[in-house]
Motif scaffolding. Structure first.
Motif, short mmCIF file in Angstrom:
data_model
loop_
_atom_site.label_atom_id
_atom_site.label_comp_id
_atom_site.label_asym_id
_atom_site.label_seq_id
_atom_site.Cartn_x
_atom_site.Cartn_y
_atom_site.Cartn_z
N THR A 129 -83.39 -74.24 -68.50
CA THR A 129 -84.52 -73.51 -68.22
C THR A 129 -85.52 -74.65 -67.07
N THR A 141 -80.53 -75.14 -73.75
CA THR A 141 -81.28 -73.98 -72.95
C THR A 141 -82.55 -74.35 -72.31
N ALA A 165 -88.02 -71.12 -73.94
CA ALA A 165 -86.96 -71.83 -74.42
C ALA A 165 -87.32 -73.18 -75.43
N TRP A 211 -93.39 -69.20 -64.81
CA TRP A 211 -92.15 -70.29 -65.03
C TRP A 211 -92.57 -71.10 -66.41
N SER A 260 -91.64 -69.37 -69.41
CA SER A 260 -90.28 -69.13 -69.39
C SER A 260 -89.81 -70.61 -70.12
N VAL A 261 -90.23 -71.72 -69.61
CA VAL A 261 -89.71 -72.96 -70.39
C VAL A 261 -90.25 -73.07 -71.64
N GLN A 296 -83.75 -74.92 -63.80
CA GLN A 296 -84.14 -73.66 -62.94
C GLN A 296 -85.28 -73.48 -62.50
#
Length: 425
Positions: free
Chosen positions: A62, A58, A50, A43, A46-47, A65
């Motif tokens: 993110t 975005t 972004a 995670w 992923s952040v 999420q």
């Protein structure tokens, strides 16, 4: 033995389980922490991706999420003191990551995964994904419980297997011990059934051979005794014929009675020698047997001017000895009195019933007493005799469950106490 094998199985199985389950439990704990850390790192990456794109929408989506996934609170520290996502303290790890170095920091409450994002319009940003201690240990307790149950089951199985193994060893050993006790009691037909491990079967086979050999030797010995005793009938018959030629009828009757006694003893020896067991528990009336034998010896005592004190309890008094055996025993003890004391020496015979069955026979004289400190020893004699009389009497008493004690009488002479039991079962 059975308990020792069970304890050995417990100790061995416990050592194996400790050596196996402890590392496995540590591995489970490590894997759970690595799994939670890997999910949080995913995670955080992923952040960070972004954030590197520079699209605010975005990035916000993110972050939402990541926080909505559950269990992984995520925070993006912007330049200055601004942040996105879950509020979190800006600790030393964040300051270190802000310099462009991604790190993982252990805290008292969990683990921080800090990812540095450089090159954006907002300067260096730090993405923080936090994994709590509870999340790091999620599922560990349940896994340890399963491992503990598995260990307990394996330990129980080990104990059961050890108990079955011990039983398979103990039963043949117990059978061998039981047969040994039966042989000791005189049951020469007792045999061991081959069972158990080869070593125990070999012991059983050896015991069977020993029992057969003992029976063979006893057969030869008893037959030899019976043959020797049978040969004594010829001189006994000659004595009877000589007694019948005596002119003094009273003397002839007394000698004939003595010859009859010898003949009965020879017959009894032959009968006893030709059988291996006694055919059940022997018994007789001690009062009648002792009375008869004292009456027989009283004639000789009268001839030798020996005062006799007889204290005979009223019968019947049942003892665990056959009549002929007890008669022979009394004859041996009275013969010792006549053989080892001079004429005119007083003696006493007392017979009393035992409080728990059986009887106590005491024969004492006022002679010089025993010459040896242990007159009961087999072959021990202070005179010219064989020294077997007291030993035979002792064995007769012990066969009935009693005992024999020889010592000094109150007058300083010899005293023999014969305790006759009610019989052994």
């Amino acid at each position: 033995m059975r308990r020792r094998l069970a304890l050995l199985a417990v100790a061995t199985t416990s050592l194996v389980l400790v050596a196996f389950l402890v590392p496995l439990a540590m591995l489970v704990s490590t894997l759970a922490a690595e799994r939670a850390t890997a999910a949080a790192t995913t995670w955080a990456q992923s952040v960070a991706t972004a954030a590197a794109l520079g699209d605010q929408d975005t990035l916000d989506a993110t972050v939402r999420q990541a926080n909505g996934s559950g269990g992984t609170p995520t925070t993006v520290f912007l330049a200055g003191h601004e942040f996105l996502g879950v509020p979190a303290p800006r600790g030393p790890g964040v300051e270190l990551a802000a310099r462009g170095r991604s790190v993982t920091v252990e805290t008292p409450t969990g683990r921080e995964i800090l990812v540095a994002v450089q090159g954006g319009e907002r300067g260096t940003m730090v993405v923080r994904a936090f994994v709590s201690t509870e999340r790091l240990r999620q599922g560990v307790g349940r896994a340890w419980l399963v491992l503990g149950l598995i260990g307990l089951v394996l330990l129980t199985v080990g104990i059961v297997v050890a108990d079955r193994l011990a039983r398979s060893l103990i039963q043949p050993v117990g059978q061998v011990a039981g047969v040994s006790r039966r042989l000791a009691r005189g049951d020469l037909d007792a045999r061991v059934e081959a069972a158990g491990p080869p070593e125990i079967r070999e012991v059983g086979t050896a015991l069977n051979h020993l029992a057969a050999r003992i029976r063979e030797l006893l057969t030869r010995e008893r037959e030899a005794v019976a043959d020797l005793s049978h040969r004594l009938r010829t001189p006994v018959t000659a004595l009877r014929l000589e007694a019948e030629t005596l002119r003094d009828k009273d003397e002839a009757a007394r000698v004939g009675e003595a010859v009859d006694s010898v003949e009965r003893m020879v017959t009894q020896v032959i009968r006893e020698a030709r059988r291996f067991d006694r055919g059940g528990a022997p018994s007789c009336d001690a009062a009648q047997v002792v009375g008869d034998r004292v009456a027989f010896w009283s004639a000789l005592a009268e001839d030798q001017d020996r005062p006799l004190h007889l204290d005979l309890a009223d019968g019947p008094i049942t003892v665990g000895v056959s009549g002929p055996e007890l008669a022979a025993c009394v004859d041996l003890l009275l013969e010792n009195v006549f053989a080892h004391t001079p004429d005119g020496t007083p003696f006493a015979v007392e017979l009393a019933a035992g409080p728990e069955g059986g009887a106590r026979l005491v024969i004492a004289d006022e002679g010089a007493g025993f010459a040896l400190p242990d007159p009961v020893g087999r072959g021990a004699s202070g005179g010219s005799s064989t020294g077997l009389g007291l030993d035979i009497a002792r064995r007769t008493a012990e066969d009935s469950g009693g005992w024999l004690r020889a010592g000094s009488s109150p007058s300083g002479g010899a005293e023999v106490t014969l305790e006759l039991g009610p019989g052994l079962t």
